[in-house]
Design a protein around this motif. Structure first.
Motif, PDB file in Angstrom:
ATOM      1  N   PRO A  67       0.806  -1.230   0.000  1.00  0.00           N
ATOM      2  CA  PRO A  67       0.000   0.000   0.000  1.00  0.00           C
ATOM      3  C   PRO A  67       0.834   1.273   0.000  1.00  0.00           C
ATOM      4  N   GLU A  68       1.997   1.248   0.632  1.00  0.00           N
ATOM      5  CA  GLU A  68       2.841   2.449   0.634  1.00  0.00           C
ATOM      6  C   GLU A  68       3.387   2.750  -0.758  1.00  0.00           C
ATOM      7  N   ILE A  69       3.623   1.707  -1.537  1.00  0.00           N
ATOM      8  CA  ILE A  69       4.101   1.917  -2.905  1.00  0.00           C
ATOM      9  C   ILE A  69       2.967   2.443  -3.780  1.00  0.00           C
ATOM     10  N   THR A  99       8.872  -3.158  -1.202  1.00  0.00           N
ATOM     11  CA  THR A  99      10.189  -2.607  -0.925  1.00  0.00           C
ATOM     12  C   THR A  99      11.191  -3.752  -0.827  1.00  0.00           C
ATOM     13  N   ALA A 100      12.464  -3.427  -0.676  1.00  0.00           N
ATOM     14  CA  ALA A 100      13.516  -4.439  -0.707  1.00  0.00           C
ATOM     15  C   ALA A 100      13.281  -5.545   0.321  1.00  0.00           C
ATOM     16  N   PRO A 101      13.164  -6.808  -0.131  1.00  0.00           N
ATOM     17  CA  PRO A 101      12.919  -7.910   0.800  1.00  0.00           C
ATOM     18  C   PRO A 101      14.236  -8.445   1.367  1.00  0.00           C
ATOM     19  N   SER A 120       7.686   3.441   5.565  1.00  0.00           N
ATOM     20  CA  SER A 120       7.695   3.639   7.012  1.00  0.00           C
ATOM     21  C   SER A 120       8.879   2.941   7.666  1.00  0.00           C
ATOM     22  N   GLU A 121       9.488   1.976   6.946  1.00  0.00           N
ATOM     23  CA  GLU A 121      10.696   1.304   7.431  1.00  0.00           C
ATOM     24  C   GLU A 121      11.958   1.950   6.881  1.00  0.00           C
TER      25      GLU A 121
END
Length: 255
Positions: free
Chosen positions: A64-66, A172-174, A216-217
């Motif tokens: 959702p942030e993306i 995001t980067a896993p 957020s991370e």
């Protein structure tokens, strides 16, 4: 006045660099060899750029942030004077499967030849590649059909729009070496990381990744601009505008 002095202005230097990179290098067999090749644009002079944007509707599941970052970039482009509209891209289908078949079908036989007799020296990834079976002729032909179908669909899309705005990655980067990922509550294979880039690689469309925000991370989020064939100039212009006034603001890496 000598040439060095004449090219002092940054715009002149940039123009020279562009000319140096134009045209074929004589090595890449997939390059377009006509130096005067140009995009087949149907854009009307003076008309605003038409931008279609999509996230979950084409590449779900998406963090959702993306999706929020892509929507923010769409609003920003509207603020620049672009005509912006959300789209769906129902023709995307399984682009990654077709792309993987074509890429591996072309490179794996060559890798197997190079690695013959040295298989025990290969990295885990390389060992996995040489262990793959060559695709059948039917699978290879079907992948080419899918690529043609996708190119045809995008040709229709770019009759209505000048630019497509999407995520770069659905997440995001896993963490390293995971075989499965959880994205927005859905478990997907690690290959889902390529869901939003494979269609454009398969269709041969120019695409630009632009740094845009942080999660957020505090992991980086990029947005992707895709254009019609040979229309890299439009993407670079929009990308520069977004990067200068995007979600990153004046944030810079510590030095």
């Amino acid at each position: 006045m000598n040439t060095h002095n004449r090219l002092r202005h940054p715009l002149e230097r940039e123009a020279l660099r562009c000319r140096l990179f134009e045209g074929p290098d004589g090595i890449d067999g997939y390059a377009i060899h006509a130096r005067d090749a140009a995009p087949d644009s149907v854009r009307i002079a003076g008309r605003a750029l038409r931008v279609g944007w999509v996230s979950d509707a084409a590449f779900a599941p998406v963090d959702p942030e993306i999706t929020a970052a892509v929507a923010a970039a769409a609003n920003q482009l509207a603020g620049f004077g672009c005509e912006v509209e959300e789209v769906t891209l129902p023709f995307i289908a399984n682009a990654f499967g077709a792309l993987a078949t074509l890429v591996y079908g072309e490179i794996v036989p060559s890798i197997k030849i190079l690695a013959a007799g040295r298989e025990n020296e290969l990295h885990t990834v390389g060992a996995g590649v040489v262990a793959l079976s060559d695709p059948s002729f039917a699978d290879f032909a079907a992948a080419h059909v899918e690529a043609e179908r996708l190119r045809s669909a995008f040709a229709g899309f770019f009759e209505k729009y000048d630019v497509l705005l999407t995520p770069v990655n659905p997440m995001t980067a896993p963490p390293h070496a995971l075989q499965e990922l959880t994205v927005n509550g859905v478990t997907v294979p690690w290959t889902h990381v390529m869901a939003a880039t494979s269609p454009f690689n398969l269709a041969g469309l120019p695409a630009l990744s632009v740094p845009y925000a942080f999660s957020s991370e505090q992991l980086p989020i990029g947005i992707q601009l895709v254009g019609r064939w040979l229309d890299e100039a439009t993407l670079l212009r929009l990308g520069a505008m977004i990067e200068r006034k995007g979600g990153l603001g004046d944030r810079r890496p510590p030095l």
